[in-house]
Design a protein around this motif. Structure first.
Motif, short mmCIF file in Angstrom:
data_model
loop_
_atom_site.label_atom_id
_atom_site.label_comp_id
_atom_site.label_asym_id
_atom_site.label_seq_id
_atom_site.Cartn_x
_atom_site.Cartn_y
_atom_site.Cartn_z
N UNK A 263 0.88 6.50 -7.09
CA UNK A 263 -0.15 7.52 -7.30
C UNK A 263 0.47 8.91 -7.32
N UNK B 74 0.83 -1.22 0.00
CA UNK B 74 0.00 0.00 0.00
C UNK B 74 0.86 1.26 0.00
N UNK B 75 2.04 1.18 0.59
CA UNK B 75 2.97 2.31 0.50
C UNK B 75 3.41 2.47 -0.96
N UNK C 230 1.78 1.55 -3.62
CA UNK C 230 0.64 2.04 -4.42
C UNK C 230 0.47 3.55 -4.26
N UNK C 231 0.62 4.04 -3.03
CA UNK C 231 0.50 5.48 -2.78
C UNK C 231 1.65 6.23 -3.47
#
Lengths: 404, 139
Positions: free
Chosen positions: A173, A166-167, A169-170
């Motif tokens: 982004x 998730x890090x 993915x952020x």
């Protein structure tokens, strides 16, 4: 302020990483004694020289409390400084600077830092179901009242893979993502492992295509971007500079250190893509009087490729958001212009639990001594070493330099 | 296999009791207005111990997510594709959660979300999941 650089790493020992199924099983106390003996031999010191002890408290097999006293008793050492470190993957880095600080304070002159991480033999009445449950939840507390038990585990937020994913993915982004550059981190490190017979993946080369074709574990992370847990263990002895001069090898001075943590789940950080190492590295560099460009090597904690990328940026080796570009533009192998994890990193060396981070410390020492064999760097006086625990939640930095 | 049940404590009980009534309430600092999630009895911004439970809308945006291609716990192995999410409430605090009722291809960071109350046992224990917002947040 800070360390004066008057303590030095003088002795190291490390078990060759092995798969759990085939590794010898030993009590942690016996591993501590065994590793201490090897590190003392490397240093040219004897057991009676040890007057400080730093050990992992979490997951120590034969005791959950009073660990240093039990270890001191078992080893047969009288110490003026004892410390338990519980900082996950940055425990190794944290141990070294605590040892150096205790020495500079005059509390002691030789500190044993030891991390036994082979499995212990099962006892006749061992509760295998409880052990299996503990394995399922890994580093997460299921105790009543633990925030994780209430607010993470019921949603499936368990383990490290998805947190790091998730890090990533952020990051993608905000800054974009180049899977080829990320794979190159693993590939360049694997190249290094081909010159390290101790590495788990010695003899197995790796290409970018193979990384990109490997199993997706948690988007965007693939299995070859994730460390393999192995059995192992490590010990390092830190001594006063005066004692270090009489040891067998070139002393490796602890010139700077930093540490930072403020959460366990990165979800609660203000900015997941700016990691705690930013503060830790600045502190360590300032303390040492050196800067990123002065480093002859970077031994960066690499539980995942994304950990390396963010560490490169936040420690100041490149601008924020430029990590992918940096990786593409530099040869990260031991032959290259930015030698990174010259032992293969934990991705290719293997991750022996919390001893995994000590592999980075020990590789820096080997390089600075000039003992790195077929992967020896031609210029090898200074090293940046980092540690990362949890999900990028606790990070530490050492600046090491060879004594003249 | 049963989803691990959150066991409310004396500190967090209003949050979990609220979810059973499809209400989201979170402590807010009387001194500096910070929202305290997960619930605690002090403000993590200013240290004040004067907090008041206040109702929030549950409107949120997706901060990050991933798909666990290997289930993180056996209880989640039955899902076709387990997702994990971090959401940012419109009040500014983050929470760990999971998304429901959405196609994988429709999930993207920054999207508007609304709460989905998920009852997980016969006792009515309710988790706070999220799903795509029906309401255009820019309206």
């Amino acid at each position: 302020m800070g360390l004066r650089g008057e303590a030095a790493i003088v002795g190291c020992a490390q078990y060759k990483p092995e798969k759990y199924q085939t590794a010898p099983q030993m009590f942690h106390l016996e591993q501590a004694a065994d590793l201490a003996g090897e590190a003392l031999l490397d240093a040219g010191l004897s057991l009676g020289d040890i007057d400080g002890l730093v050990i992992n408290g979490a997951h120590f097999h034969e005791a959950s409390a009073f660990v240093p006293a039990i270890v001191a008793e078992y080893l047969g050492v009288k110490v003026n400084f004892a410390e338990v470190v519980d900082l996950g993957g940055t425990s190794a880095v944290a141990m070294i600077w605590r040892a150096a600080a205790a020495i500079e304070l005059g509390l002691c002159s030789s500190v044993l830092c030891v991390l036994p991480q082979r499995m212990a033999p099962a006892g006749p009445d061992e509760d295998l179901a409880a052990a299996a449950k503990a394995m399922t939840y890994g580093a997460h507390s299921t105790t009543f009242g633990a925030p994780e038990a209430e607010f993470d585990i019921p949603y499936g937020h368990v383990g490290q893979n998805t947190g790091y994913a998730m890090i990533a993915q952020q990051y993608a982004y905000k800054f974009g993502y180049d899977t080829t550059a990320m794979a190159k981190i693993a590939v360049d490190q694997r190249y290094n492992a081909q010159a390290n017979p101790e590495a788990l993946f010695f003899g197995q080369s790796l290409t970018v295509d193979e990384v990109l074709a490997s199993k997706l574990v948690a988007d965007p992370l693939r299995i070859l971007e994730i460390v393999m847990p192995v059995a192992g263990g490590a010990a390092v002895i830190v001594s006063s500079q005066s004692l270090a001069r009489s040891c067998r090898h070139r002393p490796v001075l602890v010139r700077g250190c930093g540490e930072r943590l403020s959460f366990k789940s990165p979800s609660y950080s203000h900015d997941m893509t700016t990691t705690p190492i930013a503060v830790a590295a600045k502190k360590a560099f300032d303390m040492s009087g050196l800067k990123p460009a002065d480093m002859h090597m970077a031994q960066i904690y690499d539980c995942y490729t994304i950990t390396v990328l963010l560490s490169l940026e936040d420690a100041g080796f490149c601008e924020k958001g430029q990590g992918m570009h940096f990786v593409r533009e530099h040869d990260l192998t031991w032959k290259g212009d930015f030698p990174l994890n010259t032992h293969g990193g934990q991705l290719s060396f293997g991750q022996a639990g919390v001893a995994g981070g000590m592999s980075q410390v020990i590789e820096a020492v080997a390089q600075i001594r000039g003992d790195a064999g077929g992967r020896q760097l031609p210029v090898h006086d200074t090293a940046f070493v980092s540690g990362t625990g949890g999900v990028m939640s606790e990070q530490g930095v050492l600046i090491l330099a060879g004594s003249n | 296999m049963q989803i691990p049940r959150p066991d409310p404590t004396a500190i967090s009980r209003p949050f979990w009791d609220g979810l059973r009534q499809r209400i989201i309430q979170v402590p807010q600092c009387d001194h500096c207005d910070a929202w305290i999630f997960y619930p605690r009895r002090h403000c993590t911004e200013c240290g004040s111990r004067r907090l008041t439970w206040r109702r929030v809308s549950g409107r949120a945006t997706l901060h990050s997510y991933t798909f666990a291609r290997v289930a993180t716990l056996p209880a989640f192995a039955e899902l076709p594709l387990q997702n994990l999410a971090i959401v940012t409430f419109e009040e500014g605090f983050n929470a760990n959660t999971s998304l429901t009722g959405m196609n994988a291809d429709d999930i993207h960071i920054g999207m508007a979300l609304e709460p989905a109350f998920d009852v997980i046992d016969e006792q009515g224990t309710t988790r706070l999941l999220f799903t795509v917002a029906n309401i255009d947040p820019t309206r």
